[in-house]
Structures are given as C-alpha cells and as structure tokens.
Design a protein around this motif. Structure first.
Motif, PDB file in Angstrom:
ATOM      1  N   LEU A 176       0.866  -1.191   0.000  1.00  0.00           N
ATOM      2  CA  LEU A 176       0.000   0.000   0.000  1.00  0.00           C
ATOM      3  C   LEU A 176       0.899   1.237   0.000  1.00  0.00           C
TER       4      LEU A 176
ATOM      5  N   LEU B 126      -2.344   6.649   0.270  1.00  0.00           N
ATOM      6  CA  LEU B 126      -3.722   6.775   0.767  1.00  0.00           C
ATOM      7  C   LEU B 126      -3.984   8.269   0.935  1.00  0.00           C
TER       8      LEU B 126
ATOM      9  N   ILE C  42      -6.139   5.698  -3.708  1.00  0.00           N
ATOM     10  CA  ILE C  42      -5.271   4.681  -3.120  1.00  0.00           C
ATOM     11  C   ILE C  42      -4.402   4.085  -4.215  1.00  0.00           C
TER      12      ILE C  42
ATOM     13  N   VAL D 139      -1.621   0.981  -5.029  1.00  0.00           N
ATOM     14  CA  VAL D 139      -1.046  -0.291  -4.578  1.00  0.00           C
ATOM     15  C   VAL D 139      -0.017  -0.738  -5.618  1.00  0.00           C
TER      16      VAL D 139
ATOM     17  N   ALA E  69      -4.407  -8.658  -2.776  1.00  0.00           N
ATOM     18  CA  ALA E  69      -4.969  -7.694  -1.833  1.00  0.00           C
ATOM     19  C   ALA E  69      -6.489  -7.817  -1.819  1.00  0.00           C
ATOM     20  N   TRP E  70      -7.056  -7.595  -0.657  1.00  0.00           N
ATOM     21  CA  TRP E  70      -8.516  -7.619  -0.491  1.00  0.00           C
ATOM     22  C   TRP E  70      -8.922  -6.370   0.281  1.00  0.00           C
ATOM     23  N   PHE E  71      -9.863  -5.592  -0.248  1.00  0.00           N
ATOM     24  CA  PHE E  71     -10.395  -4.422   0.455  1.00  0.00           C
ATOM     25  C   PHE E  71     -11.828  -4.736   0.888  1.00  0.00           C
TER      26      PHE E  71
ATOM     27  N   TYR F 291      -4.417  -2.733   6.917  1.00  0.00           N
ATOM     28  CA  TYR F 291      -4.428  -1.305   7.249  1.00  0.00           C
ATOM     29  C   TYR F 291      -5.883  -0.857   7.291  1.00  0.00           C
TER      30      TYR F 291
ATOM     31  N   LEU G 248     -12.771   1.274   6.286  1.00  0.00           N
ATOM     32  CA  LEU G 248     -12.171   0.637   5.118  1.00  0.00           C
ATOM     33  C   LEU G 248     -11.000  -0.212   5.600  1.00  0.00           C
TER      34      LEU G 248
ATOM     35  N   MET H 172      -7.843  -2.643   4.346  1.00  0.00           N
ATOM     36  CA  MET H 172      -7.002  -2.966   3.201  1.00  0.00           C
ATOM     37  C   MET H 172      -6.029  -4.067   3.618  1.00  0.00           C
ATOM     38  N   ASP H 173      -6.290  -5.265   3.135  1.00  0.00           N
ATOM     39  CA  ASP H 173      -5.558  -6.489   3.468  1.00  0.00           C
ATOM     40  C   ASP H 173      -4.527  -6.683   2.355  1.00  0.00           C
ATOM     41  N   VAL H 174      -3.236  -6.451   2.660  1.00  0.00           N
ATOM     42  CA  VAL H 174      -2.221  -6.364   1.597  1.00  0.00           C
ATOM     43  C   VAL H 174      -0.962  -7.135   1.967  1.00  0.00           C
TER      44      VAL H 174
END
Length: 235
Positions: free
Chosen positions: A38, A41, A115, A117, A161-163, A186, A227, A229-231
């Motif tokens: 990430l 932002l 955002i 990535v 990544a999964w948001f 995050y 929100l 953010m799985d990164v």
C-alpha cells in the motif's frame, strides 16, 4: 502502526485539500513511505468545477473511492465515467495511461479516497473498471469491494490484496480474518470511531497491523464506516 488524522501530510492548494497518510508529492516522511504494497492513501477534497488535468501513471494499481459528490473520469483508453458515493473505480496503469479527474458539479465539493497499490506484475496492459456497490451488504459487516479475482465481488487488481468496507452501529463487534498468510491489514476510519485490538481510533485515523491471522474490530459510535485494506507486507 498508528497514523492519527492530524498527523498526516497536508497539501492545501485552495481548490484542492489533500491529506496524505503516506509520503506523496511535496510531503516526504521517511517513516511513512508505505504499508507493505500500500503506497498511497490520499483523502482528497476538490472544489466545484475543479480537478486534476490529464497526467500519466504507470505500473501502479490505482483505486478511487468517492465519499461525497460526483467525480468525472476520462482516460487515454477512451473511458469517460462519473463515479459517486457507493462506487469504486480501479485502473491498472501497467505500461502507461493518461487520465484526468474533475469535480462534475460546480456548486459542491467532491470528496474521495485515492489509493495506490504496487502491482505484482509489471508492464501489464492498462485497464479500467468500476462497479456500484450494494450498500446493504456492508450493514454491520464487512463487504468485499476489491480482490485479486476478476470473478469475485467488487473490482480486482494485480495484487494479492482484499479491500472491505463496513458500516457499523455502536458497539457492534466483528472479527476479520486475514485473507492470505503474511498479509497485513491497514484500517482507515472514514466516519465515526472504533477500537481495533486495543487501539482507539477516531475519524480519519489509520492503523496497520501485521503478523496476525485475524483482528477484532468494535465500532464505538453510531454510523461508523471503516475501510480495511488487506495487503502483502513484502514487495
């Protein structure tokens, strides 16, 4: 890793007020370069009728999440679209793309999150996509809005990544499971307040955790919007 709202980098250009969680443009903080993949932002507010003229990007996954108002997008792939609250937009810049973003309305600001990535594949063919989310799916739970998979809910990007977005009533608790071993999460509080682990967070605060398999989240005010953010934590 906690980033309080008032500790972010701020750029006030008059027509644009942008708060930077991570180093961006004239804001450089060596301790705030990125969280895993990430990279950016930005919490942007653009005055009526104003916007970003045509400019280039490459080798970045760029996600826009409008919060208020209408954002008009045009790009070199001949896409022209208006995105608003409830939509999510993605661009894979890949080998290179030109685009512009303007506030569609002259009488009210547009607010959106931008955002960036880092991708896991370089020099891909550029692409654009947007979807309108079903907001009923984020009531007191996390709704997936982005993933690595084109056939999953939301948009997809070239990265593991999964948001997720969630809208929670006061005191609602949820447990979020990390989607891929080694990823970190995050969290950004769009509205309201929450406790994540033992950390108290207010509106526009950000909080990153890693080396975990799940994280407990509790809303501490009405209409709390979060929100996640799985990164990946490594490039």
């Amino acid at each position: 890793m906690i980033h309080k709202a008032d500790s972010r980098g701020k750029a006030d250009h008059g027509w644009l007020v942008s708060n930077h969680t991570f180093s961006f443009a004239n804001y450089h903080n060596p301790e705030r370069m990125h969280f895993g993949v990430l990279r950016v932002l930005n919490d942007d507010k653009v005055d009526g009728g104003r916007g970003f003229g045509t400019h280039p990007h490459d080798n970045m996954e760029i996600i826009s999440i409008p919060l208020e108002g209408d954002l008009e997008h045009k790009d070199s792939m001949e896409n022209s679209a208006i995105i608003k609250s409830g939509d999510i937009q993605v661009m894979s810049a890949g080998t290179g793309i030109m685009h512009s973003e303007f506030n569609k309305n002259s009488d009210q600001p547009v607010k959106f999150l931008q955002i960036w990535v880092y991708p896991n594949k370089r020099n891909v063919a550029p692409r654009y996509d947007q979807v309108t989310l079903d907001k009923t799916k984020s009531k007191n739970k996390f709704q997936q809005i982005l993933s690595p998979n084109a056939d999953d809910d939301g948009v997809w990007i070239h990265q593991d990544a999964w948001f997720h977005l969630g809208n929670f009533e006061n005191n609602i608790e949820t447990n979020y499971q990390i989607r891929k071993k080694g990823n970190g999460v995050y969290a950004f509080i769009i509205k309201g307040s929450a406790e994540i682990g033992d950390q108290k967070l207010e509106e526009r605060d950000g909080f990153g955790v890693w080396d975990i398999s799940d994280v407990k989240i509790k809303a501490t005010s009405e209409n709390t919007e979060i929100l996640l953010m799985d990164v990946p934590m490594t490039m």
